[in-house]
Scaffold this motif. Structure first.
Motif, short mmCIF file in Angstrom:
data_model
loop_
_atom_site.label_atom_id
_atom_site.label_comp_id
_atom_site.label_asym_id
_atom_site.label_seq_id
_atom_site.Cartn_x
_atom_site.Cartn_y
_atom_site.Cartn_z
N ASN A 43 -30.24 19.97 -8.02
CA ASN A 43 -31.56 20.56 -8.16
C ASN A 43 -31.44 21.98 -8.71
O ASN A 43 -30.73 22.81 -8.16
CB ASN A 43 -32.19 20.60 -6.75
N TYR B 202 -27.66 23.03 1.87
CA TYR B 202 -28.56 24.09 2.30
C TYR B 202 -28.13 24.78 3.60
O TYR B 202 -28.07 26.00 3.67
CB TYR B 202 -30.00 23.55 2.44
N HIS C 143 -35.13 22.66 10.39
CA HIS C 143 -35.85 22.24 9.17
C HIS C 143 -37.35 22.42 9.33
O HIS C 143 -37.90 22.18 10.40
CB HIS C 143 -35.55 20.76 8.90
N PRO C 144 -38.02 22.83 8.24
CA PRO C 144 -39.47 23.03 8.32
C PRO C 144 -40.26 21.73 8.14
O PRO C 144 -39.95 20.94 7.26
CB PRO C 144 -39.73 23.98 7.14
N TRP D 75 -38.45 24.99 -2.09
CA TRP D 75 -38.12 26.35 -1.70
C TRP D 75 -37.02 26.87 -2.59
O TRP D 75 -36.43 26.11 -3.33
CB TRP D 75 -37.64 26.37 -0.24
C1 LIG Z 1 -43.24 24.43 4.66
C2 LIG Z 1 -42.61 23.05 4.57
C3 LIG Z 1 -43.21 21.99 5.22
C4 LIG Z 1 -42.62 20.72 5.16
N1 LIG Z 1 -43.23 19.68 5.80
C5 LIG Z 1 -42.70 18.45 5.75
C6 LIG Z 1 -43.33 17.35 6.42
O1 LIG Z 1 -44.35 17.48 7.08
N2 LIG Z 1 -42.73 16.14 6.31
C7 LIG Z 1 -41.59 15.92 5.59
O2 LIG Z 1 -41.11 14.80 5.53
N3 LIG Z 1 -40.98 16.96 4.94
C8 LIG Z 1 -41.49 18.20 4.99
N4 LIG Z 1 -40.88 19.25 4.36
C9 LIG Z 1 -39.63 19.00 3.63
C10 LIG Z 1 -38.47 18.96 4.62
O3 LIG Z 1 -38.30 20.23 5.24
C11 LIG Z 1 -37.16 18.57 3.95
O4 LIG Z 1 -37.36 17.35 3.31
C12 LIG Z 1 -36.07 18.41 4.97
O5 LIG Z 1 -35.67 19.67 5.44
C13 LIG Z 1 -34.91 17.68 4.36
O6 LIG Z 1 -33.90 17.54 5.33
P1 LIG Z 1 -32.59 16.66 5.04
O7 LIG Z 1 -31.45 17.23 5.84
O8 LIG Z 1 -32.87 15.23 5.24
O9 LIG Z 1 -32.41 17.05 3.52
P2 LIG Z 1 -31.43 16.46 2.42
O10 LIG Z 1 -31.60 15.00 2.24
O11 LIG Z 1 -30.08 16.99 2.69
O12 LIG Z 1 -32.11 17.18 1.20
C14 LIG Z 1 -33.38 16.76 0.68
C15 LIG Z 1 -34.10 17.96 0.14
O13 LIG Z 1 -34.49 18.83 1.22
C16 LIG Z 1 -33.93 20.12 1.03
N5 LIG Z 1 -33.57 20.73 2.33
C17 LIG Z 1 -32.47 20.47 3.08
N6 LIG Z 1 -32.45 21.25 4.17
C18 LIG Z 1 -33.57 22.02 4.13
C19 LIG Z 1 -34.12 23.02 4.99
N7 LIG Z 1 -33.54 23.41 6.11
N8 LIG Z 1 -35.26 23.60 4.62
C20 LIG Z 1 -35.90 23.23 3.50
N9 LIG Z 1 -35.45 22.26 2.68
C21 LIG Z 1 -34.28 21.67 2.96
C22 LIG Z 1 -32.71 19.86 0.16
O14 LIG Z 1 -32.30 20.99 -0.55
C23 LIG Z 1 -33.21 18.79 -0.78
O15 LIG Z 1 -33.99 19.32 -1.83
C24 LIG Z 1 -41.43 20.53 4.42
C25 LIG Z 1 -40.83 21.60 3.77
C26 LIG Z 1 -41.40 22.85 3.84
C27 LIG Z 1 -40.74 24.00 3.13
#
Ligand SMILES: Cc1cc2nc3c(=O)[nH]c(=O)nc-3n(C[C@H](O)[C@H](O)[C@H](O)COP(=O)(O)OP(=O)(O)OC[C@H]3O[C@@H](n4cnc5c(N)ncnc54)[C@H](O)[C@@H]3O)c2cc1C
Length: 603
Positions: free
Chosen positions: A118, A266, A372-373, A603
């Protein structure tokens, strides 16, 4: 003079080195302190001025929204025409500056080299202008030097002083704007996402300035001594050693922050980032303390105190929110069709949660160091009451005892490849539901209110529905109570398969039977890859299902044609959807008052 630039030290004569090089090799020799102070003022004034301008705009917007809310709250849909019309050139500013992407459409759609790599997103036109102006100030400050003298080493010393000074000044906003609890988020109503963007650019500029600062020093030192002399000073002189450590840490941070690395790892990135940032701040503090720069040392010390306080308060609030006596927050995780989980957090205490907020979650036994958010999709309060008192009215239930009440908070989490998938797999492996200890940090954001708009269009893509549901609930309740100006709400939800409807079933079961719901709310669900034609069943005129992708531009146009009062279009979902809605909103700016709010999961 130029002849000296490339001459090896062995060929420079000793008198020249003693009189023209050595005085500029370290300390304040050749440093233009007055010039540095002026540029510090310019740098901070510019950032301060931008903050004040945004604050004034926000206050005016709030005043306008409040006035609209107070007047339109008592008006029918037909009587809200006054608020529908554009009354100034604000629409032009929104269309071409504040809502505009840099180019034609692309803003939040990520650049991806592959599904794993990404490259991040593009800033908006306004963000780009602000960042460019600030970068320009820094470039001008670094090249505005005294060029007339014959001695290049004096000029290098002046550049060393200027770049070092600017790097230090920029470290202050760099650190302060990075915090989740940054108070400017709610004061200026600018999202954490935007501050993150500014943080990244501040970081890049600080790193370049630190490298210039170090190179300018090394250039003079090399002429005075040799490479061996430079090595010796780094190893034995604490002042130089700590300065070099600061620059090396900043360079490492810059490399590790590159978008593909940051996105791919991340959590690892975040932990290394915080460790290196702490090391940098301490190294800079010792570096300037040893140089005897009292004012700058105090600035850095203040920064260390504020940062430590923020970290401490986050930990303190986390414990306060999640623990009560020997009770701790428990999460029930339910696997849902369509590779998602419903996460219900049972908090041990009562918490008031506003619409449009998100929170950071961590789970015991699932990489507890990761947080995670996720958007808060629904809340359920379990209220406890004081025993009935003789002062209570006949029908009253008594006063609420908030100290004994508790709150449940629901999230809809779509399984990606990391912790979100492990959550889903864990629930599935345990027969569909599993209970673990968890912790919630937040809630954050939630500074947008839709109560003053006559007409709201809420776009949601996939799990983005969790951001929009609380707004639907708040507006419906406000409509029945007569506390909002809203007379028309259209919720547009785009999902891949109809089984995703299960994600929101318990919430819809509460929303759909709500009093006067049909007068206010229309729901349009688009299933982009329906498996079965029979699934495409529209329950009523106000709850409709369609196969395929929606044409966002046509949808917005149709809503604008029937606009009631001031309109607000909000979107939460993939970058492509958000960019499409943004474009449609910009296309209709001339027509009437249409505001745009985007909640981004990137983000
Ligand atoms: C303000 C906000 C609200 C959100 N609300 C929701 C929601 O209601 N439902 C939902 O399904 N998802 C939501 N998301 C997205 C969610 O936070 C990410 O999909 C989740 O953190 C991915 O976790 P993973 O370990 O499975 O990620 P991975 O499968 O490892 O990665 C998937 C994607 O998520 C990103 N990611 C990984 N860790 C984080 C982290 N700690 N913070 C942010 N992004 C990350 C990665 O860079 C990649 O782009 C939200 C994100 C934000 C910023």
């Amino acid at each position: 003079m130029l002849a000296y630039l490339n001459i090896p030290r062995s060929q420079l004569n000793d008198t020249y080195i003693r009189t023209e090089v050595a005085p500029y090799a370290t300390g304040l020799g050749g440093v233009n302190e007055a010039g540095n102070h002026s540029f510090r003022l310019a740098d901070w004034l510019w950032l301060g001025l931008l903050a004040v301008i945004v604050l004034i705009i926000r206050l005016l917007e709030r005043a306008n929204r409040h006035q609209r809310h107070m007047t339109a709250m008592n008006l029918s849909a037909d009587q809200q025409r006054f608020w529908k019309q554009n009354k100034s050139i604000l629409w032009w500013i929104k269309k071409h500056i504040t809502y505009a992407p840099i180019g034609k459409t692309r803003h939040n759609r990520e650049f991806k080299l592959s599904s794993a790599v990404n490259m991040g997103t593009l800033p908006s036109r306004l963000h780009a202008a602000i960042l460019l102006s600030w970068v320009l100030i820094n470039i001008i400050a670094c090249v505005y030097l005294e060029y007339s003298g014959p001695n290049p080493y004096r000029m290098a010393a002046e550049l060393r002083g200027r770049s070092g000074y600017l790097a230090l000044m920029n470290v202050v906003p760099l650190v302060l704007l990075a915090g989740r609890n940054n108070p400017l988020i709610s004061w200026l109503q600018i999202s954490f996402d935007t501050y993150n963007l500014i943080h990244r650019w501040l970081g890049r500029v600080v790193t370049i300035e630190a490298v210039v600062h170090t190179c300018a020093w090394a250039y003079v030192k090399l002429a005075e001594t040799s490479w061996e002399g430079i090595r010796h000073m780094i190893a034995t002189d604490a002042f130089i050693g700590y300065g070099t450590l600061g620059t090396v840490c900043l360079l490492l941070i810059a490399v590790l922050s590159l978008s593909p690395l940051r996105h791919a790892f991340y959590e690892t990135f975040l932990n290394i980032h915080i460790t290196l940032a702490s090391l940098t701040i301490v190294a800079i503090f010792v570096h300037i303390k040893l140089a005897g720069l009292l004012e700058l040392s105090l600035t850095m010390l203040a920064l260390i105190v504020i940062w430590s306080y923020d970290r401490f308060m986050r930990l303190f609030k986390l414990i306060m929110l999640n623990r009560k006596g020997n009770k701790w927050t428990i999460a029930t995780i339910t696997a849902l069709p369509g590779e998602a989980s419903r996460v219900t957090l049972h908090l041990p205490r009562y918490v008031k949660i506003h619409c449009g907020t998100h929170a950071y979650l961590r789970f015991a036994g699932l990489n507890v160091w990761e947080s995670h958010p996720f958007s808060i999709a629904w809340t359920m309060d379990h209220l406890a009451y004081f025993p009935k008192h003789e002062m209570d009215t006949e029908n009253g239930e008594g006063r609420i005892d908030f100290s004994k009440s508790t709150t449940d908070v629901d999230f809809v989490v779509h399984a990606q490849t990391g912790i979100t998938r492990r959550l889903y797999n864990k629930a599935k492996a345990s027969g569909g539901t599993v209970t673990v200890r968890a912790a919630i940090e937040g809630p954050y954001a939630g500074h947008h209110s839709l109560s003053s708009y006559g007409h709201a269009i809420l776009f949601a893509g996939s799990s983005g529905i969790s951001h929009q549901l609380p707004f639907v609930q708040c507006l419906l309740k406000g409509y029945v109570d007569g506390t909002v100006a809203t007379r028309k709400v259209t919720l547009i939800w785009i999902i891949r398969h109809s089984e995703h409807l299960e994600w929101v079933r318990p919430y819809m079961e509460q929303i759909l039977p709500m009093k006067r719901r049909k007068e206010l709310l229309t729901i349009k669900i688009y299933v982009t890859r329906p498996r079965n034609a029979a699934d495409m069943h529209s329950a009523s005129r106000t709850v409709q299902m369609f196969p395929g992708r929606p044409d966002v531009e046509i949808l917005v146009k149709e809503e604008v044609a029937a606009q009631v009062g001031a309109m607000c279009v909000t979107v939460c979902g993939p970058g492509t959807l958000a960019d499409g809605v943004r474009k449609a909103v910009r296309q209709n700016q001339e027509t009437g008052t249409i505001d745009f709010i985007e909640e981004s999961f990137t983000w």
